[in-house]
Design a protein around this motif. Structure first.
Motif, PDB file in Angstrom:
ATOM      1  N   MET A   1      29.723  49.774  54.012  1.00  0.00           N
ATOM      2  CA  MET A   1      29.771  50.145  52.586  1.00  0.00           C
ATOM      3  C   MET A   1      29.512  48.937  51.697  1.00  0.00           C
ATOM      4  N   GLY A   2      29.942  47.747  52.176  1.00  0.00           N
ATOM      5  CA  GLY A   2      29.743  46.555  51.366  1.00  0.00           C
ATOM      6  C   GLY A   2      28.279  46.251  51.158  1.00  0.00           C
ATOM      7  N   SER A   3      27.495  46.335  52.229  1.00  0.00           N
ATOM      8  CA  SER A   3      26.076  46.041  52.106  1.00  0.00           C
ATOM      9  C   SER A   3      25.378  47.070  51.247  1.00  0.00           C
ATOM     10  N   GLU A   4      25.794  48.340  51.373  1.00  0.00           N
ATOM     11  CA  GLU A   4      25.193  49.374  50.548  1.00  0.00           C
ATOM     12  C   GLU A   4      25.508  49.137  49.081  1.00  0.00           C
ATOM     13  N   ARG A   5      26.723  48.692  48.828  1.00  0.00           N
ATOM     14  CA  ARG A   5      27.127  48.422  47.435  1.00  0.00           C
ATOM     15  C   ARG A   5      26.317  47.267  46.856  1.00  0.00           C
ATOM     16  N   MET A   6      26.080  46.230  47.662  1.00  0.00           N
ATOM     17  CA  MET A   6      25.304  45.093  47.182  1.00  0.00           C
ATOM     18  C   MET A   6      23.869  45.510  46.892  1.00  0.00           C
ATOM     19  N   GLU A   7      23.301  46.324  47.771  1.00  0.00           N
ATOM     20  CA  GLU A   7      21.939  46.780  47.556  1.00  0.00           C
ATOM     21  C   GLU A   7      21.860  47.628  46.299  1.00  0.00           C
ATOM     22  N   MET A   8      22.878  48.444  46.101  1.00  0.00           N
ATOM     23  CA  MET A   8      22.895  49.292  44.911  1.00  0.00           C
ATOM     24  C   MET A   8      22.954  48.446  43.647  1.00  0.00           C
ATOM     25  N   ARG A   9      23.769  47.383  43.685  1.00  0.00           N
ATOM     26  CA  ARG A   9      23.876  46.511  42.509  1.00  0.00           C
ATOM     27  C   ARG A   9      22.550  45.798  42.245  1.00  0.00           C
ATOM     28  N   LYS A  10      21.843  45.434  43.312  1.00  0.00           N
ATOM     29  CA  LYS A  10      20.538  44.794  43.129  1.00  0.00           C
ATOM     30  C   LYS A  10      19.573  45.751  42.452  1.00  0.00           C
ATOM     31  N   ARG A  11      19.621  47.024  42.895  1.00  0.00           N
ATOM     32  CA  ARG A  11      18.738  48.008  42.269  1.00  0.00           C
ATOM     33  C   ARG A  11      19.110  48.216  40.808  1.00  0.00           C
ATOM     34  N   GLN A  12      20.405  48.201  40.533  1.00  0.00           N
ATOM     35  CA  GLN A  12      20.845  48.372  39.148  1.00  0.00           C
ATOM     36  C   GLN A  12      20.358  47.228  38.263  1.00  0.00           C
ATOM     37  N   MET A  13      20.503  45.997  38.781  1.00  0.00           N
ATOM     38  CA  MET A  13      20.070  44.832  38.010  1.00  0.00           C
ATOM     39  C   MET A  13      18.566  44.873  37.773  1.00  0.00           C
ATOM     40  N   SER A  14      17.828  45.297  38.805  1.00  0.00           N
ATOM     41  CA  SER A  14      16.387  45.382  38.675  1.00  0.00           C
ATOM     42  C   SER A  14      16.001  46.413  37.641  1.00  0.00           C
ATOM     43  N   PHE A 106      46.654  46.026  38.213  1.00  0.00           N
ATOM     44  CA  PHE A 106      45.626  46.304  39.214  1.00  0.00           C
ATOM     45  C   PHE A 106      44.238  46.208  38.609  1.00  0.00           C
ATOM     46  N   ARG A 107      44.110  46.667  37.373  1.00  0.00           N
ATOM     47  CA  ARG A 107      42.815  46.585  36.682  1.00  0.00           C
ATOM     48  C   ARG A 107      42.415  45.134  36.446  1.00  0.00           C
ATOM     49  N   GLU A 108      43.391  44.289  36.131  1.00  0.00           N
ATOM     50  CA  GLU A 108      43.107  42.861  35.958  1.00  0.00           C
ATOM     51  C   GLU A 108      42.575  42.270  37.256  1.00  0.00           C
ATOM     52  N   PHE A 109      43.155  42.689  38.383  1.00  0.00           N
ATOM     53  CA  PHE A 109      42.681  42.215  39.677  1.00  0.00           C
ATOM     54  C   PHE A 109      41.272  42.728  39.966  1.00  0.00           C
ATOM     55  N   LEU A 110      41.017  44.003  39.701  1.00  0.00           N
ATOM     56  CA  LEU A 110      39.691  44.567  39.939  1.00  0.00           C
ATOM     57  C   LEU A 110      38.626  43.843  39.125  1.00  0.00           C
ATOM     58  N   ARG A 111      39.008  43.397  37.933  1.00  0.00           N
ATOM     59  CA  ARG A 111      38.063  42.666  37.092  1.00  0.00           C
ATOM     60  C   ARG A 111      37.620  41.370  37.773  1.00  0.00           C
ATOM     61  N   THR A 112      38.529  40.725  38.490  1.00  0.00           N
ATOM     62  CA  THR A 112      38.168  39.479  39.189  1.00  0.00           C
ATOM     63  C   THR A 112      37.237  39.758  40.360  1.00  0.00           C
ATOM     64  N   GLU A 113      37.241  40.982  40.856  1.00  0.00           N
ATOM     65  CA  GLU A 113      36.362  41.358  41.970  1.00  0.00           C
ATOM     66  C   GLU A 113      35.124  42.117  41.481  1.00  0.00           C
ATOM     67  N   PHE A 114      34.939  42.179  40.187  1.00  0.00           N
ATOM     68  CA  PHE A 114      33.791  42.861  39.581  1.00  0.00           C
ATOM     69  C   PHE A 114      33.719  44.330  39.994  1.00  0.00           C
ATOM     70  N   SER A 115      34.871  44.970  40.085  1.00  0.00           N
ATOM     71  CA  SER A 115      34.893  46.396  40.413  1.00  0.00           C
ATOM     72  C   SER A 115      35.809  47.165  39.459  1.00  0.00           C
ATOM     73  N   GLU A 116      35.949  46.647  38.245  1.00  0.00           N
ATOM     74  CA  GLU A 116      36.806  47.301  37.252  1.00  0.00           C
ATOM     75  C   GLU A 116      36.324  48.706  36.931  1.00  0.00           C
ATOM     76  N   GLU A 117      35.018  48.973  37.151  1.00  0.00           N
ATOM     77  CA  GLU A 117      34.476  50.288  36.838  1.00  0.00           C
ATOM     78  C   GLU A 117      35.183  51.401  37.611  1.00  0.00           C
ATOM     79  N   ASN A 118      35.742  51.076  38.774  1.00  0.00           N
ATOM     80  CA  ASN A 118      36.461  52.095  39.538  1.00  0.00           C
ATOM     81  C   ASN A 118      37.691  52.594  38.774  1.00  0.00           C
ATOM     82  N   MET A 119      38.450  51.667  38.217  1.00  0.00           N
ATOM     83  CA  MET A 119      39.623  52.050  37.430  1.00  0.00           C
ATOM     84  C   MET A 119      39.209  52.734  36.128  1.00  0.00           C
TER      85      MET A 119
END
Length: 218
Positions: A1-14, A106-119
Protein backbone atom coordinates in the motif's frame (compact mmCIF):
# COMPACT_ATOMS: atom_id res chain seq x y z
CA UNK A 1 0.00 0.00 0.00
CA UNK A 2 2.91 2.33 0.70
CA UNK A 3 4.29 2.11 -2.81
CA UNK A 4 0.84 2.55 -4.30
CA UNK A 5 0.32 5.63 -2.16
CA UNK A 6 3.64 7.12 -3.29
CA UNK A 7 2.81 6.49 -6.93
CA UNK A 8 -0.58 8.07 -6.43
CA UNK A 9 1.00 11.17 -4.88
CA UNK A 10 3.39 11.42 -7.83
CA UNK A 11 0.46 11.33 -10.21
CA UNK A 12 -1.31 13.97 -8.16
CA UNK A 13 1.71 16.27 -8.20
CA UNK A 14 2.09 15.77 -11.93
CA UNK A 15 -1.59 16.54 -12.55
CA UNK A 16 -1.41 19.62 -10.33
CA UNK A 17 1.60 20.95 -12.22
CA UNK A 18 0.04 20.31 -15.61
CA UNK A 19 -3.40 21.73 -14.90
CA UNK A 20 -2.41 25.43 -14.56
CA UNK A 21 -0.63 25.33 -17.90
CA UNK A 22 -3.65 23.83 -19.58
CA UNK A 23 -5.88 26.48 -18.07
CA UNK A 24 -3.62 29.30 -19.27
CA UNK A 25 -3.34 28.12 -22.86
CA UNK A 26 -6.79 29.28 -24.08
CA UNK A 27 -6.38 32.57 -22.23
CA UNK A 28 -3.10 33.26 -24.03
CA UNK A 29 -4.65 32.32 -27.34
CA UNK A 30 -7.51 34.71 -26.71
CA UNK A 31 -5.07 37.54 -26.03
CA UNK A 32 -3.39 37.05 -29.41
CA UNK A 33 -6.57 37.91 -31.24
CA UNK A 34 -9.52 36.21 -32.86
CA UNK A 35 -7.47 34.78 -35.75
CA UNK A 36 -4.96 32.99 -33.52
CA UNK A 37 -6.19 29.75 -32.07
CA UNK A 38 -4.31 26.89 -30.48
CA UNK A 39 -7.27 24.50 -30.27
CA UNK A 40 -8.99 24.81 -33.64
CA UNK A 41 -8.21 25.79 -37.24
CA UNK A 42 -11.56 27.13 -38.37
CA UNK A 43 -12.59 29.64 -35.66
CA UNK A 44 -12.07 30.60 -32.05
CA UNK A 45 -15.48 29.71 -30.69
CA UNK A 46 -14.16 26.56 -29.12
CA UNK A 47 -11.30 28.51 -27.54
CA UNK A 48 -13.75 30.92 -25.95
CA UNK A 49 -15.78 28.02 -24.60
CA UNK A 50 -12.70 26.33 -23.22
CA UNK A 51 -11.57 29.56 -21.59
CA UNK A 52 -14.92 30.04 -19.85
CA UNK A 53 -15.03 26.40 -18.83
CA UNK A 54 -11.52 26.47 -17.38
CA UNK A 55 -12.29 29.67 -15.50
CA UNK A 56 -15.46 28.09 -14.07
CA UNK A 57 -13.57 24.94 -13.05
CA UNK A 58 -10.84 26.97 -11.37
CA UNK A 59 -13.45 29.06 -9.54
CA UNK A 60 -15.21 25.88 -8.38
CA UNK A 61 -11.95 24.38 -7.09
CA UNK A 62 -11.07 27.60 -5.27
CA UNK A 63 -14.53 27.85 -3.72
CA UNK A 64 -14.38 24.21 -2.67
CA UNK A 65 -11.12 24.65 -0.77
CA UNK A 66 -12.26 27.95 0.77
CA UNK A 67 -15.50 26.40 2.04
CA UNK A 68 -13.65 23.35 3.30
CA UNK A 69 -11.19 25.54 5.19
CA UNK A 70 -14.06 27.47 6.76
CA UNK A 71 -16.01 24.32 7.61
CA UNK A 72 -13.20 22.47 9.36
CA UNK A 73 -11.05 24.54 11.72
CA UNK A 74 -7.36 23.96 12.27
CA UNK A 75 -8.31 22.14 15.47
CA UNK A 76 -11.52 21.31 17.28
CA UNK A 77 -12.50 23.28 20.34
CA UNK A 78 -12.03 21.15 23.40
CA UNK A 79 -10.87 21.39 27.01
CA UNK A 80 -7.34 20.27 27.76
CA UNK A 81 -7.19 16.50 28.12
CA UNK A 82 -6.75 14.96 31.54
CA UNK A 83 -4.13 12.36 32.42
CA UNK A 84 -6.88 9.73 32.60
CA UNK A 85 -8.06 10.59 29.10
CA UNK A 86 -4.57 10.47 27.61
CA UNK A 87 -3.94 7.11 29.26
CA UNK A 88 -7.23 5.87 27.83
CA UNK A 89 -6.05 6.71 24.31
CA UNK A 90 -3.49 3.92 24.65
CA UNK A 91 -6.24 1.40 25.41
CA UNK A 92 -7.97 1.63 22.05
CA UNK A 93 -8.18 3.72 18.90
CA UNK A 94 -11.91 4.11 19.48
CA UNK A 95 -11.27 5.91 22.78
CA UNK A 96 -8.76 8.19 21.07
CA UNK A 97 -11.23 9.16 18.34
CA UNK A 98 -14.09 9.58 20.80
CA UNK A 99 -12.92 12.95 22.18
CA UNK A 100 -12.03 16.22 20.40
CA UNK A 101 -8.78 16.42 22.40
CA UNK A 102 -7.79 12.95 21.20
CA UNK A 103 -8.63 13.78 17.59
CA UNK A 104 -6.66 17.02 17.82
CA UNK A 105 -3.55 15.28 19.12
CA UNK A 106 -3.82 12.52 16.54
CA UNK A 107 -4.44 15.05 13.77
CA UNK A 108 -1.29 16.93 14.81
CA UNK A 109 0.64 13.68 14.45
CA UNK A 110 -0.91 12.91 11.05
CA UNK A 111 0.17 16.35 9.88
CA UNK A 112 3.81 15.41 10.57
CA UNK A 113 3.34 12.33 8.38
CA UNK A 114 1.60 14.30 5.61
CA UNK A 115 -1.58 12.26 5.98
CA UNK A 116 -3.83 14.78 7.73
CA UNK A 117 -6.31 14.38 4.87
CA UNK A 118 -7.42 11.08 6.41
CA UNK A 119 -8.66 12.81 9.56
CA UNK A 120 -10.11 15.72 7.58
CA UNK A 121 -12.07 13.31 5.41
CA UNK A 122 -13.34 11.39 8.43
CA UNK A 123 -14.43 14.63 10.12
CA UNK A 124 -16.15 15.86 6.96
CA UNK A 125 -18.12 12.60 6.77
CA UNK A 126 -19.16 12.97 10.41
CA UNK A 127 -20.33 16.49 9.68
CA UNK A 128 -22.28 15.31 6.64
CA UNK A 129 -24.16 12.78 8.78
CA UNK A 130 -25.51 15.61 10.93
CA UNK A 131 -27.22 17.35 7.99
CA UNK A 132 -30.89 16.95 7.15
CA UNK A 133 -31.39 19.58 4.44
CA UNK A 134 -31.25 17.92 1.01
CA UNK A 135 -29.58 20.82 -0.80
CA UNK A 136 -26.95 21.18 1.94
CA UNK A 137 -26.28 17.44 1.84
CA UNK A 138 -25.77 17.54 -1.92
CA UNK A 139 -23.42 20.52 -1.71
CA UNK A 140 -21.35 19.05 1.12
CA UNK A 141 -21.18 15.68 -0.64
CA UNK A 142 -19.89 17.41 -3.77
CA UNK A 143 -17.22 19.25 -1.78
CA UNK A 144 -16.12 16.06 -0.03
CA UNK A 145 -15.87 14.29 -3.37
CA UNK A 146 -13.83 17.09 -4.94
CA UNK A 147 -11.53 17.47 -1.95
CA UNK A 148 -10.90 13.85 -0.93
CA UNK A 149 -12.11 11.43 -3.62
CA UNK A 150 -11.13 13.06 -6.90
CA UNK A 151 -7.79 11.81 -8.26
CA UNK A 152 -6.93 15.41 -9.15
CA UNK A 153 -7.09 16.59 -5.55
CA UNK A 154 -3.84 16.93 -3.57
CA UNK A 155 -5.86 15.76 -0.53
CA UNK A 156 -7.11 12.54 -2.14
CA UNK A 157 -7.45 9.69 0.35
CA UNK A 158 -6.41 6.13 -0.44
CA UNK A 159 -9.45 3.99 -1.31
CA UNK A 160 -9.80 0.72 -3.17
CA UNK A 161 -11.68 0.42 -6.46
CA UNK A 162 -14.74 -1.25 -4.89
CA UNK A 163 -15.34 1.64 -2.51
CA UNK A 164 -14.82 4.17 -5.29
CA UNK A 165 -17.48 2.43 -7.38
CA UNK A 166 -19.88 2.59 -4.44
CA UNK A 167 -19.22 6.31 -4.02
CA UNK A 168 -19.76 7.00 -7.72
CA UNK A 169 -23.14 5.24 -7.57
CA UNK A 170 -24.10 7.04 -4.38
CA UNK A 171 -23.21 10.43 -5.86
CA UNK A 172 -26.11 10.06 -8.32
CA UNK A 173 -28.34 10.81 -5.34
CA UNK A 174 -26.17 11.99 -2.40
CA UNK A 175 -27.27 11.35 1.16
CA UNK A 176 -25.79 11.55 4.66
CA UNK A 177 -24.41 8.05 4.12
CA UNK A 178 -22.84 8.49 0.69
CA UNK A 179 -19.31 8.00 2.04
CA UNK A 180 -19.98 5.47 4.82
CA UNK A 181 -17.93 2.67 3.23
CA UNK A 182 -15.07 5.05 2.45
CA UNK A 183 -15.14 6.53 5.95
CA UNK A 184 -14.91 3.06 7.48
CA UNK A 185 -12.00 2.16 5.22
CA UNK A 186 -10.07 5.31 6.17
CA UNK A 187 -10.88 4.78 9.86
CA UNK A 188 -9.47 1.26 9.59
CA UNK A 189 -6.40 2.57 7.76
CA UNK A 190 -5.69 5.13 10.48
CA UNK A 191 -6.25 2.48 13.16
CA UNK A 192 -3.90 -0.10 11.67
CA UNK A 193 -1.30 2.14 10.09
CA UNK A 194 -1.00 5.48 11.91
CA UNK A 195 -2.32 4.79 15.41
CA UNK A 196 0.55 2.47 16.51
CA UNK A 197 3.11 5.05 15.41
CA UNK A 198 1.20 7.81 17.19
CA UNK A 199 1.39 5.87 20.44
CA UNK A 200 5.19 5.76 20.09
CA UNK A 201 5.51 9.36 18.90
CA UNK A 202 7.04 12.28 20.73
CA UNK A 203 3.70 14.10 20.47
CA UNK A 204 1.94 11.50 22.60
CA UNK A 205 4.81 10.76 24.97
CA UNK A 206 5.50 14.44 25.66
CA UNK A 207 1.83 15.10 26.39
CA UNK A 208 1.63 12.09 28.68
CA UNK A 209 4.80 13.12 30.54
CA UNK A 210 3.65 16.70 30.95
CA UNK A 211 0.31 15.65 32.44
CA UNK A 212 2.01 13.08 34.67
CA UNK A 213 4.36 15.72 36.07
CA UNK A 214 1.46 18.10 36.71
CA UNK A 215 -0.40 15.32 38.49
CA UNK A 216 2.58 14.63 40.75
CA UNK A 217 3.01 18.33 41.57
CA UNK A 218 -0.66 18.62 42.46
Amino acid sequence: MGSERMEMRKRQMSATQETPGAAQAPLSAGNRGSNACCFCWCCCCSCSCLTVRNQDEERARRTSHELQAEGIPNCEESPAPTLEEVNAWAQSFDKLMLTPAGRNAFREFLRTEFSEENMLFWMACEELKQESNKSVIEEKARLIYEDYISILSPKEVSLDSRVREVINRNMLEPSQHTFDDAQLQIYTLMHRDSYPRFMNSAIYKDLLQSLSEKSIEA
